[in-house]
Design a protein around this motif. Structure first.
Motif, PDB file in Angstrom:
ATOM      1  N   SER A 215     -63.725  14.645 -77.127  1.00 16.17           N
ATOM      2  CA  SER A 215     -64.464  15.734 -77.759  1.00 16.17           C
ATOM      3  C   SER A 215     -65.613  15.188 -78.602  1.00 16.17           C
ATOM      4  CB  SER A 215     -63.516  16.568 -78.626  1.00 16.17           C
ATOM      5  OG  SER A 215     -64.208  17.582 -79.324  1.00 16.17           O
TER       6      SER A 215
ATOM      7  N   TRP B  52     -68.400  13.737 -76.394  1.00 16.41           N
ATOM      8  CA  TRP B  52     -69.154  14.807 -75.745  1.00 16.41           C
ATOM      9  C   TRP B  52     -70.119  15.460 -76.722  1.00 16.41           C
ATOM     10  CZ3 TRP B  52     -64.686  17.677 -72.760  1.00 16.41           C
ATOM     11  CH2 TRP B  52     -64.187  16.821 -71.769  1.00 16.41           C
TER      12      TRP B  52
ATOM     13  N   ASP C   4     -74.216  15.737 -76.345  1.00 12.73           N
ATOM     14  CA  ASP C   4     -74.762  17.059 -76.025  1.00 12.73           C
ATOM     15  C   ASP C   4     -76.206  17.192 -76.512  1.00 12.73           C
ATOM     16  OD1 ASP C   4     -72.533  17.965 -74.776  1.00 12.73           O
ATOM     17  OD2 ASP C   4     -71.756  19.094 -76.481  1.00 12.73           O
TER      18      ASP C   4
ATOM     19  N   ASP D 291     -66.023  23.067 -71.486  1.00  7.71           N
ATOM     20  CA  ASP D 291     -65.563  21.884 -72.212  1.00  7.71           C
ATOM     21  C   ASP D 291     -64.145  22.075 -72.736  1.00  7.71           C
ATOM     22  OD1 ASP D 291     -67.697  20.271 -71.781  1.00  7.71           O
ATOM     23  OD2 ASP D 291     -68.544  20.405 -73.791  1.00  7.71           O
TER      24      ASP D 291
END
Length: 410
Positions: free
Chosen positions: A66, A69, A73, A130
């Protein structure tokens, strides 16, 4: 089944399901802690420590994904929260729950605050995707090992409490549901994809359930015979799966180190269930995988039959083991049924088009939603689309151009 030509709309039903998923994740965490405390109270600190260790390892891996990511992003997709606070939440193992709450906030705005612009809808779809992936990872890293441990304890003590039975049933359903949810989430990103019908969804759910149940049973039975041998078996099979995934050349994360984490997590999933990680025809890879798992699970069950002490307390397991092979074959049969008659590609082929890799290989004609704008795409989505769906050359170039635009914009 009907094709979609516009981005999926996020409405009140989807918001309610997202809220239910967040509540279920919270309840699951509380239940895991309660079960571990119960082991300790009954004089089994080793079981409690193992249960908590599995929970901690799964949570740490999911939080790491997490965080990585979020850092990769595009700015338009990141929450308007200080980086230090995001880092603290992930260190406290709250990153996934923060994602869920943030998605609920965006979903509420989309549903009730009249934020009906396409960008908001696409942003919500991206967040949901996600979360679906993280839920899948955490389910297989935590729920399936916990489920195996719970089944082992029940067989070892030859006693099952009502809470244990309900926990096992709900865990099996959650594992199968996470696979179905992930598959549906992937399909939502492409235009001109046919939605899964109710029959297709049910069969997809059942085939995964019937394939996972015998696998977990075989591992639990082997643990009865040789508890520490399960760790050796897992390490060897996990290493083989990790090498297999690496040889397929995955390119999911932003750099080499995080990519190894992704491959390690996928190897855990493959220990229990099929998971596609590469482009191209999956038929032969699937045959190799299911053949290996069938032989491996059969050897584990035979080892238990050979080494078990003749006693009456586990005599009922003979019938259970005898039913495991038909259950696995039934799962394979349902999978064949799905791809032969219920897969959305069946409808597509009738119209002279083809799209998805999973069935027979694919060709041109896949159209992506107009999702590939610099502030609404990232490299993960590019890789997932290329992996799970066949792309025409124009579509591939469109994605690469979009990714290049993202990198230049960031």
């Amino acid at each position: 089944m009907s094709p979609r030509t516009a981005p999926p709309r996020f409405g009140p039903l989807q918001l309610a399901l997202a809220a239910a998923g967040t509540a279920a994740a919270t309840l699951d965490l509380c239940m895991d802690g309660w079960v571990a405390a119960g082991y300790a109270r009954r004089g089994h600190p080793g079981w409690a420590a193992l249960s908590l260790s599995l929970l901690a390892a799964a949570s740490a891996a999911a939080q790491a994904c997490s965080w990585l990511w979020l850092r990769s992003d595009p700015p338009a997709l990141r929450p308007a929260v200080p980086v230090a606070l995001l880092a603290a939440l992930h260190l406290l193992q709250l990153g996934f729950f923060f994602r869920c709450i943030y998605a609920l906030k965006v979903g509420w705005r989309v549903c009730w605050a009249k934020a009906q612009e396409e960008d908001e809808q696409r942003h919500m779809a991206f967040l949901s995707h996600d979360i679906s992936m993280l839920r899948l990872f955490e389910t297989f890293l935590e729920n399936t090992p916990q489920l195996t441990l719970l089944l082992y304890i029940i067989l070892r003590t030859n006693k099952a409490e009502l809470s244990q039975g309900l926990g096992m049933g709900s865990a099996f359903l959650c594992v199968s549901w996470s696979l179905l949810d992930y598959h549906q989430s992937l399909r939502s990103f492409l235009q001109d994809k046919y939605e899964l019908s109710l029959a297709s969804s049910v069969v997809y759910f059942l085939w995964n359930l019937f394939l996972i149940c015998p696998r977990i049973l075989a591992v639990a039975l082997f643990a009865l015979l040789w508890p520490y041998g399960v760790a050796v078996h897992f390490a060897l099979v996990w290493l083989a799966m990790f090498l297999w995934v690496s040889l397929q050349g995955t390119d999911f994360m932003e750099s080499h180190g995080p990519e190894q984490l992704y491959r390690a997590m996928v190897a855990v999933i493959l220990y229990f269930s099929w998971f596609n990680v590469a482009q191209g025809r999956t038929l032969y890879r699937s045959i190799i995988y299911h053949g290996f798992i069938l032989v491996d699970s059969t050897l584990l069950a035979l080892a238990w039959l050979w080494g078990r002490a003749p006693s009456e307390e586990h005599s009922y397991l003979l019938a259970v083991v005898s039913a495991a092979l038909p259950c696995y074959l039934l799962g394979l049969g349902l999978r064949l049924t799905y791809y032969k008659w219920l897969h959305p590609n069946v409808q597509v082929q009738q119209e002279g088009r083809y799209d998805e890799v999973d069935a027979n290989g694919g060709s041109d004609g896949v159209e992506f939603r107009s999702f590939l704008e610099p502030d609404l795409v990232n490299r993960r989505m590019q890789w997932l689309a290329q992996t799970h769906f066949s792309l025409s050359q124009p579509a591939q170039q469109h994605i690469l151009n979009g990714a290049a635009a993202v990198e230049s914009a960031v």
